[in-house]
Structure formats: C-alpha cells, structure tokens
Enzyme design. Structure first.
Site, mmCIF file in Angstrom:
data_model
loop_
_atom_site.group_PDB
_atom_site.id
_atom_site.type_symbol
_atom_site.label_atom_id
_atom_site.label_comp_id
_atom_site.label_asym_id
_atom_site.label_seq_id
_atom_site.Cartn_x
_atom_site.Cartn_y
_atom_site.Cartn_z
ATOM 1 N N CYS A 1 0.752 -1.321 0.030
ATOM 2 C CA CYS A 1 -0.039 -0.053 -0.020
ATOM 3 C C CYS A 1 0.782 1.478 0.071
ATOM 4 C CB CYS A 1 -0.756 0.014 1.086
ATOM 5 S SG CYS A 1 -1.857 1.546 1.331
ATOM 6 N N CYS B 1 -1.460 1.787 -3.113
ATOM 7 C CA CYS B 1 -2.467 2.795 -2.761
ATOM 8 C C CYS B 1 -2.044 4.151 -2.696
ATOM 9 C CB CYS B 1 -3.093 2.786 -1.547
ATOM 10 S SG CYS B 1 -3.344 0.997 -0.789
ATOM 11 N N LYS C 1 0.010 5.414 -6.042
ATOM 12 C CA LYS C 1 -0.938 5.543 -7.107
ATOM 13 C C LYS C 1 -1.859 6.680 -6.989
ATOM 14 C CE LYS C 1 -4.710 4.086 -5.884
ATOM 15 N NZ LYS C 1 -5.228 2.944 -5.850
ATOM 16 N N TYR D 1 -9.441 -3.004 -10.660
ATOM 17 C CA TYR D 1 -9.248 -1.930 -10.031
ATOM 18 C C TYR D 1 -7.802 -1.255 -10.704
ATOM 19 C CZ TYR D 1 -11.941 -2.923 -6.057
ATOM 20 O OH TYR D 1 -12.947 -3.141 -4.859
ATOM 21 N N GLU E 1 -7.470 2.197 -12.590
ATOM 22 C CA GLU E 1 -6.891 3.399 -12.269
ATOM 23 C C GLU E 1 -5.468 3.694 -13.229
ATOM 24 O OE1 GLU E 1 -6.115 1.970 -8.103
ATOM 25 O OE2 GLU E 1 -8.064 2.455 -7.526
ATOM 26 N N HIS F 1 -26.552 21.591 -0.281
ATOM 27 C CA HIS F 1 -26.931 22.207 -1.538
ATOM 28 C C HIS F 1 -25.880 23.349 -2.092
ATOM 29 C CE1 HIS F 1 -29.386 22.810 -5.348
ATOM 30 N NE2 HIS F 1 -29.303 24.133 -4.962
ATOM 31 N N GLU G 1 -25.974 15.183 -2.499
ATOM 32 C CA GLU G 1 -27.664 15.396 -1.888
ATOM 33 C C GLU G 1 -28.367 14.334 -2.594
ATOM 34 O OE1 GLU G 1 -29.424 19.314 -2.804
ATOM 35 O OE2 GLU G 1 -27.957 19.856 -4.356
HETATM 36 P P1 NDP Z 1 -8.820 -7.278 -10.549
HETATM 37 O O1 NDP Z 1 -9.195 -8.783 -9.929
HETATM 38 O O2 NDP Z 1 -9.311 -6.267 -9.792
HETATM 39 O O3 NDP Z 1 -8.771 -7.406 -11.866
HETATM 40 C C1 NDP Z 1 -8.162 -8.384 -12.676
HETATM 41 C C2 NDP Z 1 -8.415 -8.270 -14.021
HETATM 42 O O4 NDP Z 1 -7.522 -8.761 -14.786
HETATM 43 C C3 NDP Z 1 -9.904 -8.437 -14.328
HETATM 44 O O5 NDP Z 1 -10.207 -7.621 -15.476
HETATM 45 C C4 NDP Z 1 -9.550 -10.030 -14.964
HETATM 46 O O6 NDP Z 1 -10.543 -10.231 -15.808
HETATM 47 C C5 NDP Z 1 -8.353 -9.742 -15.586
HETATM 48 N N1 NDP Z 1 -7.669 -11.094 -15.717
HETATM 49 C C6 NDP Z 1 -7.213 -11.912 -14.645
HETATM 50 N N2 NDP Z 1 -6.689 -13.034 -15.347
HETATM 51 C C7 NDP Z 1 -6.670 -12.789 -16.471
HETATM 52 C C8 NDP Z 1 -6.127 -13.721 -17.809
HETATM 53 N N3 NDP Z 1 -5.394 -14.763 -17.286
HETATM 54 N N4 NDP Z 1 -6.132 -13.235 -18.793
HETATM 55 C C9 NDP Z 1 -6.824 -11.899 -19.109
HETATM 56 N N5 NDP Z 1 -7.263 -11.246 -18.106
HETATM 57 C C10 NDP Z 1 -7.223 -11.435 -16.932
HETATM 58 O O7 NDP Z 1 -7.322 -7.347 -9.939
HETATM 59 P P2 NDP Z 1 -6.337 -6.160 -9.973
HETATM 60 O O8 NDP Z 1 -4.903 -6.669 -10.322
HETATM 61 O O9 NDP Z 1 -6.787 -4.829 -10.561
HETATM 62 O O10 NDP Z 1 -6.145 -5.698 -8.205
HETATM 63 C C11 NDP Z 1 -5.744 -6.790 -7.454
HETATM 64 C C12 NDP Z 1 -6.776 -6.624 -6.172
HETATM 65 O O11 NDP Z 1 -6.155 -5.328 -5.386
HETATM 66 C C13 NDP Z 1 -8.019 -5.865 -6.353
HETATM 67 O O12 NDP Z 1 -9.182 -7.099 -6.569
HETATM 68 C C14 NDP Z 1 -8.476 -5.214 -4.994
HETATM 69 O O13 NDP Z 1 -8.841 -6.107 -4.231
HETATM 70 C C15 NDP Z 1 -7.092 -4.588 -4.826
HETATM 71 N N6 NDP Z 1 -7.118 -3.315 -5.258
HETATM 72 C C16 NDP Z 1 -7.705 -2.294 -4.693
HETATM 73 C C17 NDP Z 1 -7.654 -0.747 -5.121
HETATM 74 C C18 NDP Z 1 -8.511 0.100 -4.560
HETATM 75 O O14 NDP Z 1 -9.043 -0.073 -3.431
HETATM 76 N N7 NDP Z 1 -8.695 1.155 -4.813
HETATM 77 C C19 NDP Z 1 -6.568 -0.499 -6.288
HETATM 78 C C20 NDP Z 1 -5.934 -1.534 -6.474
HETATM 79 C C21 NDP Z 1 -6.134 -2.897 -6.097
HETATM 80 P P3 NDP Z 1 -11.989 -10.949 -15.433
HETATM 81 O O15 NDP Z 1 -12.846 -9.936 -14.585
HETATM 82 O O16 NDP Z 1 -12.555 -11.248 -16.934
HETATM 83 O O17 NDP Z 1 -11.594 -11.844 -14.695
#
Ligand code: NDP
Length: 453
Positions: free
Chosen positions: A44, A49, A52, A179, A183, A437, A442
C-alpha cells in the site's frame, strides 16, 4: 507470554496488516519482531495505494486543465514533467517509510531486515539464523499475476514498475479491467498517453454492479481511452524500439509499454508454509478462521495473503483484531460486512454493499433508485460526462443494502454512506435527511422515484 521463546510474536511482512498487528501487540507489552525483506510500508505505502493516489491526483489535473477554459481560464499548452513527479512521489514515499519505521520502533517492536521462512510451528529462519516465537503472523500480502502468454512476462510491466517509469509512454496498452487496470488507464490518459484498455469480458470491473460497469465503459471511452473488450493479448514481441502487441482479433498494436493488470496472487511461495503443514486454498492463499488463525494453532495470517477481501483497511482491521484478541485480552473479529471500496479511475467509482444481482438473489423483490445527471461543473466546462448513482433497497424491509456511484468525489461520498448502510439504514432514514446544496451527494437523500422495471 513466556520466556520459552525469543519473542511473543514474530510477524513476517511489514505491510499494512503486519505493522498494525506488530505495533498493537507491542503496545500491550508483547516482545515483537517484524521481518521485512523490502521497505517497511508494504504494497500500500510503497508500491500501491499511496503512490498510485499521488499519480491519480497529478493526472486529474490534466482533466481540470481541459475543463478550465469553460471557466474563463486560458491555459496555453500546459507541459508536464513526468520525472519531476516521480522524484516528488519518491520523496514522499521515503518520508512515509520512515514514519512506518518509527511507528514500530516507538511501539517497541523490533524490525528485522531479511526474508523470513517458517521452519517449525514456532520457528522462523531469517538471515541464516533461527528465531522462535510463541505466535507467528504471516502478513506477506500479494504479488502481481501475469498470465503465461508468449512475450507477456518478458515485456510487460506491472503496477510496481508503472509507478517508477523513467518516461511517460506515448502509447500504453493496459491489459485487464479491474481496479489496477482502470486506475492506471486513468493515470496515463490524464497525463496525455494514448491508452488502449484490453480486456476479455464485455464490461470492465467484474464483480461491481452491472449498471456501474456499463456506465464506466462509456465513461472510459468518453475520456478518450481506446477500449478493446472481448479481447485477449495473444503475444508480445519487440519491434525495434516498441512492443508489438497482438490481440485475439489478430490486430497488432505498437506500443511503448504494456501493463499487465491481470490480478494479484497471495505471496505464499518459499515461506515454508507447506513444511509447517499450513492449509492453503486452491489459489495458494492461507486458509484462516474468523480469528485469522490457520490450522496450526500458533500460526496466524492477515491481509491479502489470506485472499479474503484484498484491501488495505481490511488487512489493518484484521491485524488489529488479531493483536487485541491475542495480546490485549479484548477478543474480537474484524468486520468483513459492507466493506466499501473505490476505484480511483477517472471518473472514480465507489461502492458499498450488494450489487443489484446479489441483492435480488438474497432478498427477492427490490426497490431500485437511480440518478443520472450532468454535474454542475460540467455545465460550464462542457465536459460531456454524467454522474451515475444507484441505491438498492429491499422492498419488504426498506433496508438499504447497496449504494453505488460513478462520478467525481464518489470515494469521499461513499465513506459516510458506508456508515449508514453498516448501521442498517432504511430508505426512510435517508429521506429524513436534508441535503447539502448544491452537491452531487444530496442526490442520495432526494431520490424519490423507484425505477420502473
Ligand atoms: P482485479 O481482480 O480487480 O482485476 C483483474 C483483471 O484482470 C480483471 O479484469 C480480470 O478479468 C483480468 N484477468 C485476470 N486473469 C486474466 C487472464 N489470465 N487473462 C486475461 N485477463 C485476466 O485485480 P487487480 O490486479 O486490478 O487488483 C488486485 C486487487 O487489489 C483488487 O481485487 C483489489 O482487491 C485490490 N486493489 C484495490 C484498489 C483500491 O481499493 N482502489 C486498487 C488496486 C488494487 P476478468 O474480470 O474477466 O476475470
């Protein structure tokens, strides 16, 4: 607490969960060692976090500059200095790292630099020596997962490197639509890179409410991000100074960078967990009970390494509850219900509680309230972007079980709403509140008309 062991608690990993657990336990008088192989602060603070969000702030100024003319500003050819931003960001991370070091030191916990490996139910090896602890807490987080596609692992960067690039890429392909993908797509787009977002689904943000996902897909395209949905990356190769990225529809895009934002996996490799007999899930996460205890009585785990809800505040809550329970005679469990979260994309998304589909499956009949409007700022800026809000109410009880939003300040707005949802607020409770407002927020207390299905 016993002198039979070198420490009362050995924590492996000085990220959000580990540091919180370590310093709270030390505050209760426990003898604590926290082992960290990289910089204290963890994902983080050092590569997630915090950096980022700093880049998100910087990128959103790009949008503000576009909006400025409508308010009478003339901003001639704004120039951005990427290396200056990275230097400033690094300076801030150094400051935060030292705060993390001080937090541990002032609580009386010992920070041990090195890689910890469990060698017994109470034993951890670090830097070639063995130390013992009555309790061991694994808080090693997660690590990016890059699919095994020709050239992808070789050439793609992950979010870690994306935060440290020497130059802003002219063009970048972001693979994934979760996510991290959204981002970083927003960050690079905001600074002026040409961004291509490639994902295999029909809509981004799987797991979020479908209306939010639909609205977000339109918003991303509207911001100038090139969307390639229903596509996978099939190969990446070097093409002179650029990368040639081949998609499943045979299209080849030349790009300066490819960012694999394809999920994260628990950091459980090489930790000695198998030797100690710690039970793992199919995804190689550590199995724990509601007290974060593994099947081995003396070994606990918190945060992303347990693959419950992979968010920093959740890891912190788990670490704190663990320390209170074991060392403070205050037994309690972390609350995993109604955890709000936000995606710091542009525009940002925020959400608490259930999606419409989840709520329908659990509760049956629902009253759904929606609002889609042009934010006041956009009337003068001319930006063609709408805010979307959705509230999901159980018809029989009038209890609000989900609130979702895409639009400016959604993360800031959602935090307060999460308190209400967590307390079991009803639609009537919201209706009884007078709005502030003029704000977007709101709208949430003035929603009057149910969606007609
Ligand atoms: P996510 O699980 O959010 O997203 C992963 C993405 O990668 C999805 O679109 C998924 O597609 C795709 N994907 C996974 N495997 C494959 C593959 N083999 N081939 C093609 N596409 C693939 O993971 P992130 O890496 O974005 O983030 C990890 C975690 O970290 C999040 O789930 C969250 O919990 C945390 N996080 C939180 C943030 C915040 O609070 N603002 C910021 C960043 C991270 P599909 O949906 O089709 O499976």
């Amino acid at each position: 607490m016993t002198a039979e062991y070198d420490y009362d608690l050995i924590v492996i990993g000085a990220g959000s969960g580990g540091v919180r657990a370590g310093r709270i336990a030390a505050g209760f008088g426990a003898r604590v060692a926290v082992i960290e192989e990289n910089r204290p602060g963890g994902t983080c603070v050092i590569r997630g976090c915090v950096p980022k969000k700093l880049l998100v702030y910087g990128a959103s100024i790009g949008g503000d500059l576009e909006d400025a003319a409508g308010f009478g500003w003339s901003v001639d050819k704004a120039v951005h200095d990427w290396p200056a931003l990275i230097t400033a960001k690094d300076r801030e991370l150094d400051r935060l790292e030292s705060i993390y070091r001080n937090l541990l030191a002032s609580a009386g916990a010992e920070l041990v630099a090195g890689r910890g490996k469990i060698v017994g139910p109470h034993q951890v090896s670090v830097n070639g020596r063995e130390i013992s602890g009555e309790t061991i807490l694994v808080a090693t987080g997660g690590t990016p997962n890059i699919p095994d596609i020709p050239g992808l692992r070789q050439y793609a960067i992950t979010s870690t490197q994306a935060l440290d690039l020497d130059n802003l890429p002219d063009r970048i392909i972001v693979y994934g639509a979760g996510y991290i993908a959204l981002e970083f797509a927003g960050i690079f787009n905001g600074f002026g890179s040409e961004v291509h977002l490639v994902y295999r689904g029909d809509l981004p943000l799987r797991g979020f409410d479908d209306d939010i996902r639909q609205h977000m897909a339109e918003a991303l395209a509207n911001r100038g991000i090139h969307i390639h949905h229903g596509e996978t990356v099939t190969a990446v190769r070097q093409d002179k100074k650029r990368l040639a990225v081949e998609l499943s529809d045979s299209q080849v895009i030349l790009s300066d960078q490819v960012l694999a934002a394809t999920g994260r996996v628990p950091n459980t490799q090489g930790l000695g967990l198998e030797t100690a007999g710690v039970k793992m899930t199919d995804r190689e996460a550590i199995c724990v009970d509601n007290n974060s205890r593994t099947n081995i009585n003396s070994i606990f785990a918190v945060g992303d390494v347990t693959d419950r809800i992979n968010l920093t505040p959740v890891a912190i809550a788990e670490g704190h509850a663990f320390a209170d329970t074991l060392f403070g005679q205050k037994p309690r469990q972390a609350n995993h219900k109604n955890v709000a979260s936000a995606v710091f994309s542009q525009p940002p998304v925020a959400s608490v509680g259930q999606t419409e589909d989840e709520a329908r499956r659990e509760h049956g009949e629902l009253d759904v309230y929606e609002s889609r409007f042009k934010p006041m700022k956009n009337t003068l800026s001319g930006r063609n972007e709408r805010t979307y809000m959705k509230m999901i109410v159980v018809s029989s009880s009038q209890k609000i079980v989900g609130i979702h939003m895409v639009g400016s300040d959604s993360a800031e707005i959602m935090q307060g709403l999460a308190i209400a949802v967590n307390m079991g607020a009803t639609k009537e409770d919201f209706d009884a509140v007078i709005g502030i407002h003029p704000t977007a927020a709101e709208e949430f207390v003035t929603m009057r008309t149910k969606r007609q299905d």
